[in-house]
Design an enzyme around this catalytic site. Structure first.
Site, PDB file in Angstrom:
ATOM      1  N   PRO A 205      13.929   7.291  11.723  1.00 64.46           N
ATOM      2  CA  PRO A 205      14.136   5.847  11.660  1.00 64.46           C
ATOM      3  C   PRO A 205      14.695   5.432  10.296  1.00 64.46           C
ATOM      4  O   PRO A 205      14.265   5.950   9.267  1.00 64.46           O
ATOM      5  CB  PRO A 205      12.728   5.261  11.834  1.00 64.46           C
ATOM      6  CG  PRO A 205      11.932   6.340  12.450  1.00 64.46           C
ATOM      7  CD  PRO A 205      12.543   7.631  12.045  1.00 64.46           C
ATOM      8  N   THR A 207      17.705   5.893   9.063  1.00 63.83           N
ATOM      9  CA  THR A 207      18.724   6.732   8.437  1.00 63.83           C
ATOM     10  C   THR A 207      20.134   6.193   8.649  1.00 63.83           C
ATOM     11  O   THR A 207      21.098   6.795   8.220  1.00 63.83           O
ATOM     12  CB  THR A 207      18.663   8.177   8.957  1.00 63.83           C
ATOM     13  OG1 THR A 207      18.443   8.147  10.359  1.00 63.83           O
ATOM     14  CG2 THR A 207      17.541   8.942   8.292  1.00 63.83           C
ATOM     15  N   GLY A 208      20.249   5.079   9.348  1.00 68.38           N
ATOM     16  CA  GLY A 208      21.571   4.454   9.471  1.00 68.38           C
ATOM     17  C   GLY A 208      22.282   4.736  10.783  1.00 68.38           C
ATOM     18  O   GLY A 208      23.505   4.655  10.852  1.00 68.38           O
ATOM     19  N   LYS A 209      21.531   5.045  11.845  1.00 63.68           N
ATOM     20  CA  LYS A 209      22.174   5.334  13.128  1.00 63.68           C
ATOM     21  C   LYS A 209      22.884   4.111  13.683  1.00 63.68           C
ATOM     22  O   LYS A 209      24.049   4.174  14.084  1.00 63.68           O
ATOM     23  CB  LYS A 209      21.123   5.825  14.141  1.00 63.68           C
ATOM     24  CG  LYS A 209      20.416   7.088  13.713  1.00 63.68           C
ATOM     25  CD  LYS A 209      19.425   7.564  14.749  1.00 63.68           C
ATOM     26  CE  LYS A 209      18.255   6.625  14.917  1.00 63.68           C
ATOM     27  NZ  LYS A 209      17.376   6.565  13.730  1.00 63.68           N
ATOM     28  N   THR A 210      22.169   3.002  13.700  1.00 68.02           N
ATOM     29  CA  THR A 210      22.760   1.774  14.212  1.00 68.02           C
ATOM     30  C   THR A 210      23.975   1.380  13.381  1.00 68.02           C
ATOM     31  O   THR A 210      25.030   1.013  13.915  1.00 68.02           O
ATOM     32  CB  THR A 210      21.715   0.641  14.188  1.00 68.02           C
ATOM     33  OG1 THR A 210      20.527   1.115  14.826  1.00 68.02           O
ATOM     34  CG2 THR A 210      22.209  -0.580  14.906  1.00 68.02           C
ATOM     35  N   HIS A 425     -10.960  11.582 -10.935  1.00 66.70           N
ATOM     36  CA  HIS A 425     -10.345  12.036  -9.682  1.00 66.70           C
ATOM     37  C   HIS A 425      -8.837  12.207  -9.862  1.00 66.70           C
ATOM     38  O   HIS A 425      -8.283  13.269  -9.575  1.00 66.70           O
ATOM     39  CB  HIS A 425     -10.669  11.014  -8.577  1.00 66.70           C
ATOM     40  CG  HIS A 425     -10.097  11.344  -7.247  1.00 66.70           C
ATOM     41  ND1 HIS A 425     -10.877  11.800  -6.200  1.00 66.70           N
ATOM     42  CD2 HIS A 425      -8.841  11.291  -6.769  1.00 66.70           C
ATOM     43  CE1 HIS A 425     -10.109  12.001  -5.152  1.00 66.70           C
ATOM     44  NE2 HIS A 425      -8.858  11.695  -5.470  1.00 66.70           N
ATOM     45  N   GLU A 426      -8.190  11.162 -10.361  1.00 64.60           N
ATOM     46  CA  GLU A 426      -6.727  11.230 -10.507  1.00 64.60           C
ATOM     47  C   GLU A 426      -6.329  12.241 -11.576  1.00 64.60           C
ATOM     48  O   GLU A 426      -5.337  12.961 -11.423  1.00 64.60           O
ATOM     49  CB  GLU A 426      -6.153   9.851 -10.838  1.00 64.60           C
ATOM     50  CG  GLU A 426      -6.350   8.799  -9.736  1.00 64.60           C
ATOM     51  CD  GLU A 426      -5.844   9.231  -8.368  1.00 64.60           C
ATOM     52  OE1 GLU A 426      -4.866  10.024  -8.308  1.00 64.60           O
ATOM     53  OE2 GLU A 426      -6.421   8.801  -7.362  1.00 64.60           O
ATOM     54  N   HIS A 429      -6.203  15.620  -9.964  1.00 64.24           N
ATOM     55  CA  HIS A 429      -4.942  15.866  -9.238  1.00 64.24           C
ATOM     56  C   HIS A 429      -3.823  16.210 -10.220  1.00 64.24           C
ATOM     57  O   HIS A 429      -3.094  17.188 -10.039  1.00 64.24           O
ATOM     58  CB  HIS A 429      -4.509  14.597  -8.487  1.00 64.24           C
ATOM     59  CG  HIS A 429      -5.287  14.305  -7.245  1.00 64.24           C
ATOM     60  ND1 HIS A 429      -5.519  15.241  -6.276  1.00 64.24           N
ATOM     61  CD2 HIS A 429      -5.833  13.146  -6.795  1.00 64.24           C
ATOM     62  CE1 HIS A 429      -6.214  14.678  -5.289  1.00 64.24           C
ATOM     63  NE2 HIS A 429      -6.415  13.404  -5.579  1.00 64.24           N
ATOM     64  N   ASP A 501      -7.475  12.739   1.023  1.00 64.79           N
ATOM     65  CA  ASP A 501      -7.024  13.996   0.426  1.00 64.79           C
ATOM     66  C   ASP A 501      -7.471  15.175   1.283  1.00 64.79           C
ATOM     67  O   ASP A 501      -6.696  16.083   1.566  1.00 64.79           O
ATOM     68  CB  ASP A 501      -7.668  14.179  -0.964  1.00 64.79           C
ATOM     69  CG  ASP A 501      -7.133  13.190  -1.980  1.00 64.79           C
ATOM     70  OD1 ASP A 501      -6.059  12.622  -1.727  1.00 64.79           O
ATOM     71  OD2 ASP A 501      -7.803  12.996  -3.006  1.00 64.79           O
TER      72      ASP A 501
HETATM   73  P1  ADP Z   1      18.378   3.367  12.278  1.00 60.23           P
HETATM   74  O1  ADP Z   1      19.149   2.734  13.357  1.00 60.23           O
HETATM   75  O2  ADP Z   1      18.719   4.796  12.044  1.00 60.23           O
HETATM   76  O3  ADP Z   1      16.899   3.169  12.383  1.00 60.23           O
HETATM   77  P2  ADP Z   1      19.726   1.416  10.719  1.00 60.23           P
HETATM   78  O4  ADP Z   1      21.130   1.771  10.994  1.00 60.23           O
HETATM   79  O5  ADP Z   1      19.181   0.265  11.457  1.00 60.23           O
HETATM   80  O6  ADP Z   1      18.779   2.661  10.904  1.00 60.23           O
HETATM   81  O7  ADP Z   1      19.585   1.198   9.161  1.00 60.23           O
HETATM   82  C1  ADP Z   1      18.865   0.155   8.628  1.00 60.23           C
HETATM   83  C2  ADP Z   1      19.459  -0.291   7.333  1.00 60.23           C
HETATM   84  O8  ADP Z   1      19.315   0.689   6.322  1.00 60.23           O
HETATM   85  C3  ADP Z   1      20.936  -0.532   7.420  1.00 60.23           C
HETATM   86  O9  ADP Z   1      21.224  -1.799   7.874  1.00 60.23           O
HETATM   87  C4  ADP Z   1      21.396  -0.321   5.988  1.00 60.23           C
HETATM   88  O10 ADP Z   1      21.201  -1.489   5.263  1.00 60.23           O
HETATM   89  C5  ADP Z   1      20.441   0.715   5.477  1.00 60.23           C
HETATM   90  N1  ADP Z   1      21.028   2.056   5.513  1.00 60.23           N
HETATM   91  C6  ADP Z   1      20.554   3.111   6.188  1.00 60.23           C
HETATM   92  N2  ADP Z   1      21.320   4.204   5.982  1.00 60.23           N
HETATM   93  C7  ADP Z   1      22.305   3.820   5.162  1.00 60.23           C
HETATM   94  C8  ADP Z   1      23.417   4.502   4.573  1.00 60.23           C
HETATM   95  N3  ADP Z   1      23.662   5.801   4.804  1.00 60.23           N
HETATM   96  N4  ADP Z   1      24.234   3.802   3.774  1.00 60.23           N
HETATM   97  C9  ADP Z   1      24.006   2.494   3.539  1.00 60.23           C
HETATM   98  N5  ADP Z   1      22.993   1.802   4.062  1.00 60.23           N
HETATM   99  C10 ADP Z   1      22.126   2.448   4.854  1.00 60.23           C
HETATM  100 ZN    ZN Z   2      -7.119  11.806  -4.415  1.00 65.25          ZN
HETATM  101 MG    MG Z   3      18.412   1.538  14.779  1.00 61.92          MG
END
Ligand code: ADP
Ligand code: ZN
Ligand code: MG
Length: 609
Positions: A205, A207-210, A425-426, A429, A501
């Site tokens: 999610p 990564t810019g698929k849409t 604790h920290e 780590h 942890d």
């Molecule tokens: P997905 O559909 O993979 O969940 P989106 O295409 O909706 O992700 O990406 C959400 C937003 O994240 C985009 O509108 C953009 O602003 C940003 N984004 C994600 N990947 C890129 C990228 N490679 N370059 C620039 N912006 C990105």
């Molecule tokens: Zn811890």
């Molecule tokens: Mg999307």
């Protein structure tokens, strides 16, 4: 209900307008006086009247000084009989202009009929509007399937191009081919090449698929029809299928074009894997997509792009040649890509000159493009809240931690004892992470609580790595256990602060045994099948493919790995007591330590031999 109120208000409005018009006519405005018939006779005899207008049972008299007077009479009596009966001087009447207006005109209607008609009109109109409202929702229900057809407008305003997508070089390279197909189809047809029908974008999610799908349409300059998988599924069975049909009809009329089905896993899950009947609808929708994709001709130049982050659950029929046979994987951005993505998103965000985006990229290993965009936005908000004119490094760092762990909770009251426990604790780590060469270097330690964490230690790999060795995992387990161990050693009791942890250490150890085949005793095989089943809305993940006896072995091996990690941590905690106390002292004083401060206490990180 909302409709009813709306209609009612509309109707009230109409009523008020009618009432206003009516009263304007009836009142005959301003300085008109109503007088008796005797007054009129007197005025005529004294030659004060210049004009008389008779309309129905009303006589309007215009006097010499321009004033007007209204006199009522019985409708049946004519003016001349009235005058002769009441003894008006005939000679004086010759100087008066007398005209008779048609009594059945507007005035007559307004004054005599409307008062009776109005209530009926009101009631009738109200009923009419109500009926229309009810019918409207009815007919909308019946045309569910097509009603969204109007939504399938080419998405023109959200134009994007490859320039808007940073990084993702391989994905863009593959999609360039699709752009070529759409722009110069003839070139390919002439050589007998078939244009691919479907492209499946795979990736985590954010990564810019849409974004990529939109940019393909933007580059090819073709219409783009966007629909999300979950939108196909509605209240009524069969709606999804009919929406698919109307989507593709639209697309065919607009070819060449791109049809984009986002989150296709919502409809494209493997058929027959659900228990219970509620998945029929999804199956029908999926079937319809398959039918449509088979249905259009190779010459039609429609390319279907679909996106999902769950390729493992997709129905195999979707992946067969002739359907989504092209698959483009979009990985999480690496260091260089992250810097580029940040660069794309700082447009119209004023950055202070000291800001080094490379540093930000280094600290955000494993972040997706969407998260990076979010960090810049959060940083801008933080800067704005402090009335700054530019975004500074500290805003960005703060934003990263806010996105990673949660907002800072400075107001949370903690006792001195709690603070001390958190510091140990920290420090535990951080100490162990620092002195194990394979572990990622420490970037920051803090005992200010954030989100649900009491304190936190940030580590980040100095470079992006895609493969991990067994020793790295063991050292990760050691680092995770260290907090708990130091607490136990110093305070000779443990707190609940280490729960997450321990959970993470255990699940990491489990993966070593069951997924990565890293256990010497159980050998190079996986245990358990991750299968997607949905039962009563819950996903059941694991299917056992091993015996009870092996299950016991697995448990033993997991404990074995945990003990290995524990042993490594124990040695460091024992040998580096002085450093531990120094870190704790610094934390108690400053609450947060940055990398340089930390390393000035413990010295430089030992390197892998
Ligand atoms: P997905 O559909 O993979 O969940 P989106 O295409 O909706 O992700 O990406 C959400 C937003 O994240 C985009 O509108 C953009 O602003 C940003 N984004 C994600 N990947 C890129 C990228 N490679 N370059 C620039 N912006 C990105
Ligand atoms: Zn811890
Ligand atoms: Mg999307």
């Amino acid at each position: 209900m909302k409709n009813l109120i709306k209609n009612f208000l509309l109707f009230l409005g109409i009523f008020l307008i009618i009432a206003a018009v009516f009263s304007a006519f009836a009142g005959n405005s301003g300085d008109v006086k109503t007088v008796g018939i005797e007054t009129l006779i007197n005025r005529v005899n004294q030659e004060e009247v210049t004009e008389l207008v008779v309309s129905g049972n009303k006589i309007t008299a215009t006097l010499k000084d321009g004033k007007k007077e209204i006199i009522s009479k019985e409708p049946s009596e004519s003016l001349s009989t009235l005058f002769s009966n009441l003894g008006v001087d005939k000679n004086k009447l010759t100087n008066v202009k007398i005209s008779v207006k048609d009594a059945s005109g507007w005035d007559y209607f307004l004054i005599n009929i409307l008062p009776f008609l109005l209530p009926f009109l009101l009631v009738g109109g109200f009923i009419f509007f109500m009926m229309r409202g009810v019918q409207g929702s009815n007919s909308r229900a019946m045309s569910f399937g097509q009603s969204t057809a109007k939504d399938f407008k080419p998405d023109e305003k959200n134009r994007a191009t490859f320039k808007d997508v940073a990084g993702a070089k391989e994905a863009k390279e593959e999609l360039k081919e699709i752009v070529e197909f759409l722009r110069f189809p003839k070139k390919f047809h002439d050589l007998g090449a078939k244009i691919p029908r479907g492209v499946l974008l795979l990736g985590a999610p954010g990564t810019g698929k849409t974004l990529l799908a939109r940019s393909v349409a933007g580059e090819a300059k073709v219409p783009f029809f966007h629909m999300s998988g979950s939108e196909f599924v509605e209240m009524f069975v069969g709606v999804g299928a009919s929406r698919v049909r109307s989507l593709f009809e639209k697309a065919k009329k607009n070819a060449p074009c791109i049809v984009f089905i986002d989150e296709i896993d919502a409809v494209g899950r493997r058929r027959g894997s659900g228990l219970g009947g509620s998945h029929d609808e999804r199956e029908q929708t999926l079937n319809q997509i398959l039918v449509e994709m088979d249905g259009f001709e190779a010459t039609q130049n429609i390319i279907v792009i679909a996106a999902t982050n769950r390729p493992d659950v997709l129905d195999p029929a979707l992946l067969r040649p002739g359907r989504f046979d092209r698959r483009v994987t979009i990985d999480l951005p690496d260091l260089k890509d992250r810097e580029e993505i940040l660069n794309v998103h700082i447009k119209n965000k004023p950055m202070s000159t000291g800001v080094d985006l490379k540093k930000i990229a280094e600290r955000t290993s494993g972040f997706s493009g969407a998260e990076l965009a979010n960090i810049l936005n959060e940083a801008a908000i933080l800067a704005a809240r402090e009335n700054k004119k530019e975004i500074f490094n500290e805003d960005l760092f703060e934003a990263i931690e806010k996105v990673m762990i949660g907002p800072e909770r400075k107001s949370r009251v903690i006792t001195d004892k709690e603070k001390k426990i958190t510091a140990y604790h920290e420090a535990g780590h951080a100490l162990v992470a620092h002195f194990i060469p394979e572990a990622d270097p420490v970037h920051k330690i803090s005992i200010i609580s954030r989100g649900s964490a009491g304190g936190y230690t940030l580590k980040a790999p100095s470079e992006d790595r895609h493969m991990h060795a067994k020793s790295e995992f063991i050292s990760e387990i050691a680092v995770l256990l260290a907090g708990h161990m130091v607490e136990k050693e110093i305070f000779s009791e443990v707190t609940t602060g280490a729960t997450s942890d321990l959970r993470r250490a255990t699940s990491l150890a489990r993966s070593l045994v069951t997924d990565y085949g890293m256990s010497d005793h159980l050998g190079p095989r996986t245990y358990g099948q991750k299968e997607e089943m949905i039962f009563l809305g819950r996903e059941i993940h694991e299917q056992r493919d091993y015996s009870e006896k092996v299950a016991e072995k697995i448990d033993e091996e997991i404990s074995g790995f945990i003990r290995q990690g524990e042993a490594i941590a124990a040695v460091i905690i024992r040998d580096k007591k002085k450093e531990l106390e120094a870190i704790v002292a610094a934390l108690m004083e400053k609450e947060t330590l940055e990398k340089t401060e930390f390393e000035s206490i413990v010295g430089p990180k030992p390197v892998v031999a």
